[in-house]
Write an enzyme that holds these catalytic residues in place. Structure first.
Site, PDB file in Angstrom:
ATOM      1  N   ASP A 109      56.858  35.213  22.584  1.00  0.00           N
ATOM      2  CA  ASP A 109      55.496  34.798  22.890  1.00  0.00           C
ATOM      3  C   ASP A 109      54.595  36.023  22.783  1.00  0.00           C
ATOM      4  OD1 ASP A 109      53.133  33.572  24.361  1.00  0.00           O
ATOM      5  OD2 ASP A 109      54.560  31.938  24.563  1.00  0.00           O
TER       6      ASP A 109
ATOM      7  N   HIS B 137      54.010  36.898  19.470  1.00  0.00           N
ATOM      8  CA  HIS B 137      52.759  36.217  19.148  1.00  0.00           C
ATOM      9  C   HIS B 137      51.568  37.156  19.204  1.00  0.00           C
ATOM     10  CE1 HIS B 137      54.415  31.923  20.226  1.00  0.00           C
ATOM     11  NE2 HIS B 137      55.107  32.530  19.280  1.00  0.00           N
TER      12      HIS B 137
END
Length: 439
Positions: A278, A301
């Site tokens: 993430d 991310h």
């Protein structure tokens, strides 16, 4: 037909949403004077020492402040230490050492002894535990020399699904982790995530290490692997320095943010190395004066400001500087995201000297963020201003016109934008990226 590698000129761009809540006085200043001359971003008032360049001298000073806790046998040891094995922690990996850790913390926190040691070459299995203050000593240190390993039985988290190791209300707290590790053993949690298995319901999962209301916090060399969800969360804390924090989990692990900052002020994140599933770093509601320098990110991310959340009072994020970051193989580069209905300002956000390689979506401004099972409502939110300077890199896809994606809500149009200072080398022109025109 585009060539295999397309070189675009460098650009800098600034976003401002028309709104009485936005502060836009800095837009008339030349970009080169953004940090030095803007009234809204005066480093002498907005950041005190936190905006200034973290040069070698400052980093050396920070390292020097940690030397007395580096090894057993230093002056810190002469004050006496509390060892978890003094309270019958076995450290063999398959026995529960939770009660020994609780007793060791109680002894440390209630006495003048300010150092708690987790010995090296051992693996301590620990269930969810809360290390609470305030403590008797003016300062306290946790030295992680061995391995702290989480219970992977979800039933052990029945009383608190949000936390595994929770440190709360501890002032002048220093955590030394460069010789040990913290392992969240998140595999079972990932397998049962609705993002991995659509047949599963979406449920909570614990954050591996949380620091809540810990002012004057120093994290040095903290190493956190395979978190159940977030790896490190800094919440409601003031004056935080996190140096060389290392986070590692698989690219496929869901919601495993690296370093999460919320409702905190004066936070320095220096030279972290983050590989996760993430956001490498996320800076959300109510945070201000946050600086991240020398970031190594990927996979993951990217680096995010937001989410600004629906249903929360307006909690602006302001005075954020990300300087000298390298992102490799991430899904996103730098982005600002607001959930539908989220509110508040995002002001004075600077990304500069950011290098990207193999990044699918280098720049994202998104006011329509939605990651829930049911559709999100189309509601008003607010993004105010940010700048990105000297971003460069190799991207995975071709974009027809721009290397950034801007999703704005219909009643909040983009009112002003300027651009210079961005270099893009685009790879794989056979694939198209969903990029919206900035103009």
């Amino acid at each position: 037909m585009l060539p295999q590698s397309l070189l675009l000129s460098l650009f800098l761009f600034t976003f401002i949403i028309s709104s009485p809540f936005c502060s836009s006085s800095f837009l008339d200043e030349p970009p080169s004077n953004f940090l030095e001359r803007t009234p809204a971003y005066d480093p002498s008032t907005a950041y005190p020492s936190y905006l200034g360049t973290i040069d070698k001298e400052r980093v050396d000073d920070f390292k020097g402040s940690l030397e007395r806790y580096d090894h057993l046998g230093t002056p810190a040891t002469s004050l006496g230490e509390v060892n978890v094995e003094d309270f019958r922690a076995e450290g063999v990996g398959d026995t529960d050492d939770t009660e020994a850790f609780k007793k060791a913390w109680k002894e440390t926190c209630s006495s003048d002894t300010a150092v708690l040691v987790v010995p090296k070459d051992k693996t301590y299995n620990v269930k969810p535990i809360r290390f609470s203050g305030p403590c008797k000593s003016d300062s306290i240190t946790l030295k992680i020399l061995g391995k702290i390993e989480a219970s992977d039985n979800p039933a052990d988290y029945a009383s608190d699904l949000s936390h595994w190791l929770l440190f709360s209300n501890i002032q002048n707290f220093q955590v030394e982790g460069d010789q040990g590790t913290i392992d969240g053993k998140g595999e079972k949690w990932w397998e049962n995530s609705c993002k991995i298995n659509k047949a599963k319901p979406c449920t909570k999962a614990p954050t591996a290490v949380s620091f809540v209301q810990c002012d004057n916090l120093k994290l040095h060399g903290l190493r956190v692997y395979n978190a159940q969800k977030k790896h490190v969360s800094i919440e409601e804390s003031v004056n935080v320095e996190a140096f060389n924090v290392i986070v590692t989990s698989p690219e496929t692990s869901p919601d495993t943010e690296g370093i999460h900052v919320t409702s905190s002020e004066n936070v320095h994140i220096i030279e972290p190395v983050i590989k996760t599933g993430d956001d490498c770093i996320s800076i959300v509601d109510g945070s201000k004066n946050v600086k991240a320098r020398g970031v190594t990110c990927g996979p993951g991310h990217g680096i995010s400001v937001g989410i600004l959340e629906e249903g929360k009072p307006k909690a602006p994020v302001s005075n954020v500087l990300v300087d000298h970051a390298t992102l490799t193989g991430t899904n996103f580069g730098v982005r600002i995201k607001t959930r539908q209905g989220g509110s508040g300002n995002v002001d004075n956000i600077v990304f500069e000297h950011v290098k990207m390689k193999g990044v699918s979506n280098p720049i994202i401004i998104d006011q329509n963020y939605c990651d829930q099972e049911t559709p999100c409502k189309d509601q008003t939110g607010l993004i105010c201003s940010n700048k990105k300077r000297n971003l460069q890199g190799h991207h995975r896809h071709e974009c027809n016109k721009n290397d950034h994606n801007i999703q704005m809500q219909q009643n909040l149009p983009l009112s002003r934008h300027s651009a210079e200072g961005y270099k893009s080398i685009i790879k794989k022109p056979s694939e198209k990226q969903n990029c919206l025109s900035m103009y």
